[in-house]
Design a protein around this motif. Structure first.
Motif, mmCIF file in Angstrom:
data_model
loop_
_atom_site.group_PDB
_atom_site.id
_atom_site.type_symbol
_atom_site.label_atom_id
_atom_site.label_comp_id
_atom_site.label_asym_id
_atom_site.label_seq_id
_atom_site.Cartn_x
_atom_site.Cartn_y
_atom_site.Cartn_z
ATOM 1 N N GLY A 1 0.780 -1.229 0.000
ATOM 2 C CA GLY A 1 0.000 0.000 0.000
ATOM 3 C C GLY A 1 0.814 1.282 0.000
ATOM 4 O O GLY A 1 0.311 2.329 0.399
ATOM 5 N N ASN A 2 2.071 1.232 -0.421
ATOM 6 C CA ASN A 2 2.857 2.468 -0.509
ATOM 7 C C ASN A 2 2.648 3.127 -1.866
ATOM 8 O O ASN A 2 2.219 2.488 -2.811
ATOM 9 C CB ASN A 2 4.341 2.162 -0.312
ATOM 10 N N LEU A 3 2.977 4.411 -1.933
ATOM 11 C CA LEU A 3 2.810 5.105 -3.207
ATOM 12 C C LEU A 3 3.984 6.030 -3.511
ATOM 13 O O LEU A 3 4.135 6.493 -4.626
ATOM 14 C CB LEU A 3 1.503 5.916 -3.200
ATOM 15 N N ILE A 4 4.822 6.301 -2.523
ATOM 16 C CA ILE A 4 5.897 7.269 -2.714
ATOM 17 C C ILE A 4 7.238 6.566 -2.629
ATOM 18 O O ILE A 4 7.482 5.797 -1.700
ATOM 19 C CB ILE A 4 5.856 8.358 -1.619
ATOM 20 N N TYR A 5 8.101 6.840 -3.594
ATOM 21 C CA TYR A 5 9.461 6.324 -3.589
ATOM 22 C C TYR A 5 10.393 7.498 -3.299
ATOM 23 O O TYR A 5 10.337 8.513 -3.992
ATOM 24 C CB TYR A 5 9.788 5.716 -4.942
ATOM 25 N N GLU B 1 -4.089 5.532 -17.143
ATOM 26 C CA GLU B 1 -3.439 5.573 -15.841
ATOM 27 C C GLU B 1 -3.556 4.264 -15.083
ATOM 28 O O GLU B 1 -2.974 4.107 -14.020
ATOM 29 C CB GLU B 1 -4.053 6.694 -14.980
ATOM 30 N N PHE B 2 -4.366 3.342 -15.601
ATOM 31 C CA PHE B 2 -4.574 2.070 -14.904
ATOM 32 C C PHE B 2 -4.279 0.954 -15.888
ATOM 33 O O PHE B 2 -4.572 1.071 -17.071
ATOM 34 C CB PHE B 2 -6.017 1.996 -14.388
ATOM 35 N N GLN C 1 3.327 2.869 -15.430
ATOM 36 C CA GLN C 1 2.700 3.568 -16.538
ATOM 37 C C GLN C 1 2.802 5.074 -16.395
ATOM 38 O O GLN C 1 2.953 5.785 -17.375
ATOM 39 C CB GLN C 1 1.214 3.207 -16.608
ATOM 40 N N ASN C 2 2.662 5.569 -15.154
ATOM 41 C CA ASN C 2 2.537 7.012 -14.980
ATOM 42 C C ASN C 2 3.837 7.696 -14.593
ATOM 43 O O ASN C 2 3.902 8.916 -14.623
ATOM 44 C CB ASN C 2 1.467 7.331 -13.938
ATOM 45 N N SER D 1 7.248 4.859 0.993
ATOM 46 C CA SER D 1 6.332 5.316 2.040
ATOM 47 C C SER D 1 4.948 5.517 1.451
ATOM 48 O O SER D 1 4.799 5.741 0.255
ATOM 49 C CB SER D 1 6.833 6.604 2.672
ATOM 50 N N PRO D 2 3.914 5.430 2.312
ATOM 51 C CA PRO D 2 2.573 5.693 1.813
ATOM 52 C C PRO D 2 2.408 7.186 1.538
ATOM 53 O O PRO D 2 3.187 8.006 2.015
ATOM 54 C CB PRO D 2 1.661 5.233 2.953
ATOM 55 N N ASN D 3 1.396 7.514 0.764
ATOM 56 C CA ASN D 3 1.093 8.907 0.490
ATOM 57 C C ASN D 3 0.479 9.522 1.746
ATOM 58 O O ASN D 3 -0.482 8.983 2.285
ATOM 59 C CB ASN D 3 0.083 8.934 -0.671
ATOM 60 N N PRO D 4 1.007 10.659 2.228
ATOM 61 C CA PRO D 4 0.426 11.248 3.442
ATOM 62 C C PRO D 4 -1.035 11.658 3.262
ATOM 63 O O PRO D 4 -1.778 11.763 4.237
ATOM 64 C CB PRO D 4 1.312 12.470 3.712
ATOM 65 N N ALA E 1 -5.335 5.426 -2.037
ATOM 66 C CA ALA E 1 -3.930 5.780 -1.832
ATOM 67 C C ALA E 1 -3.648 7.203 -2.289
ATOM 68 O O ALA E 1 -2.697 7.831 -1.841
ATOM 69 C CB ALA E 1 -3.026 4.797 -2.570
ATOM 70 N N LYS E 2 -4.484 7.717 -3.191
ATOM 71 C CA LYS E 2 -4.292 9.092 -3.646
ATOM 72 C C LYS E 2 -5.182 10.064 -2.891
ATOM 73 O O LYS E 2 -5.233 11.251 -3.215
ATOM 74 C CB LYS E 2 -4.651 9.204 -5.138
ATOM 75 N N TYR F 1 -8.501 0.622 -4.137
ATOM 76 C CA TYR F 1 -7.349 0.874 -3.260
ATOM 77 C C TYR F 1 -6.417 1.906 -3.875
ATOM 78 O O TYR F 1 -5.782 2.670 -3.159
ATOM 79 C CB TYR F 1 -6.593 -0.441 -2.998
ATOM 80 N N ILE G 1 -0.529 -0.492 -19.987
ATOM 81 C CA ILE G 1 -0.784 0.160 -21.265
ATOM 82 C C ILE G 1 0.441 0.963 -21.689
ATOM 83 O O ILE G 1 0.933 1.792 -20.931
ATOM 84 C CB ILE G 1 -2.056 1.027 -21.162
#
Lengths: 132, 265
Positions: A76-80, B186-187, A93-94, B40-43, B206-207, B202, A125
């Motif tokens: 569940g992370n999104l930031i690197y 985007e998906f 992709q993005n 890290s997760p998005n704050p 996350a966004k 999910y 894609i």
């Protein structure tokens, strides 16, 4: 020795067949891959740098992508946060393909040379290649 | 030359130690490369202890109300339209009362309910039977209760489809790519041979966004944290009589339905 002649001829034919791929390519050097990093998105960058140093990306990008997908999908992370402290949204992709929008001239350039076919694009894609 | 058992065991032991030591050394070297890099997760992400949804069926009136919700989800996630119920891929769809709540129907059911479509989706059960049978852990339960699908690990065995009592999972019998009307760049899409289903968006959570269906529902779908007594979902659950699909099976679904017509909120 029985049938000596036949055996020797057989061996010669065998040797010729086995080495065929080598001498058929002799003198014809395959062009070295030349991945292009001149996409519009990269031209806009002040510092023309990848998420990590070039040498690291060259050898480790496949492992990094594996880590990226596990951390997003399973943790569940999104930031690197890269080793020089910059933040990136984790996405094939993005993020990668936003900068490297010239997949055919970049990713495929190396992959064709080394005969790897990542199966990622069965689902993910690909960027629309704009001819510029 | 032959070796006796004692010599064999010695050689085997030493090779094992060298082998293990070797891989650890390689691992350590590679770790050091990126010592400073982290994930890290998005704050701004929406988080909860237990995500849940309440579907207020009384607020869904016209055909268009349903279509807007289903289209929002299917467009967002590149769900193909194969135009044939046998191959159908669905994340959120319509079901009749007797199919959604079998055992609850009877001959004298109010007309308004007998013929009303019910929106159904993955129930994100507390006790998910699909997760128990998945041999690769491609489907697993997250800490916030979402029953996730990791497409990268799915081998297409379809045990999960057999285990799910709600029919919430679809199998890609064909390459879905040609059947996606407009691709959402985007998906990702999916490929032949994997199972897919709703993931409670999910990737939107996350966004910091609510699920696509909730956003498109004009208040008919409510999303919130079951463990937070002040959440919108809990408020609605406190004020209304709600039911869940097949709760007698013990999977503890987290999608609740308000059937009756009285106003809340």
């Amino acid at each position: 020795m029985y049938n000596g002649i036949k055996i020797i001829i057989g061996l010669l034919i065998f040797a010729a067949l086995v080495t065929f791929p080598f001498y058929s390519k002799m003198g014809k050097a395959t062009a070295k891959p030349d991945p292009k990093v001149d996409t519009p998105e990269i031209q806009k960058l002040a510092e023309k740098k990848c998420v990590e140093p070039k040498e690291f990306m060259k050898t480790e990008h496949m492992k990094m992508l594996n880590d990226w997908r596990d951390t997003v999908v399973r943790e569940g992370n999104l930031i690197y946060v890269s080793s020089d402290g910059k933040k990136y949204t984790i996405s094939l992709q993005n993020t990668c393909m936003n900068c490297h929008s010239n997949k055919k001239k970049f990713c495929d350039e190396c992959h064709n040379y080394s005969a790897v076919i990542p199966y990622c694009w069965d689902c993910h894609i690909e960027p629309k290649e704009n001819k510029t | 030359m032959s070796i006796n058992r004692r010599q064999f065991l010695k050689i085997a032991g030493i090779s094992t130690i060298v082998g293990l030591g070797g891989t650890t050394a390689v691992d350590l070297l590679q770790r050091n490369w990126l010592e400073a890099a982290q994930y890290s997760p998005n704050p701004k992400a929406l988080t909860a202890k237990r995500w849940a949804m309440v579907v207020d069926v009384s607020k869904l009136k016209t055909e268009d109300d349903y279509k807007k919700i289903m289209d929002a989800c299917h467009r967002e996630h590149n769900v193909p339209d194969l135009g044939n119920p046998k191959d159908e891929i669905k994340w959120i769809w319509k079901e009749t009362y007797e199919h959604a709540f079998p055992g609850q129907e009877h001959e004298y059911l109010a007309e308004g309910i007998k013929h009303k479509p019910f929106l159904v989706l993955c129930n994100h059960c507390d006790n998910p039977s699909c997760v128990r049978v998945c041999p690769t852990k491609a489907t697993f339960k997250r800490k916030d209760g979402i029953v996730m699908m990791d497409m990268h690990r799915c081998i297409g065995c379809r045990f999960c489809m057999a285990a799910c009592p709600f029919g919430a999972r679809s199998f890609n019998w064909k390459d879905p790519r040609p059947f996606i009307k407009e691709e959402n760049k985007e998906f990702p899409a999916r490929m032949r041979g994997v199972v897919e289903k709703c993931t409670f968006c999910y990737e939107r959570l996350a966004k910091g966004l609510k699920p696509a269906c909730v956003e498109a529902s004009n208040g008919a779908l409510v999303f919130g944290d079951l463990k937070d007594p002040e959440s919108e979902a809990r408020k609605i659950l406190r004020l209304n009589y709600t039911i869940r699909r097949k709760s007698e099976l013990g999977t503890q679904p987290s999608v609740y339905y308000i059937i009756g017509g009285n106003d809340h909120a």
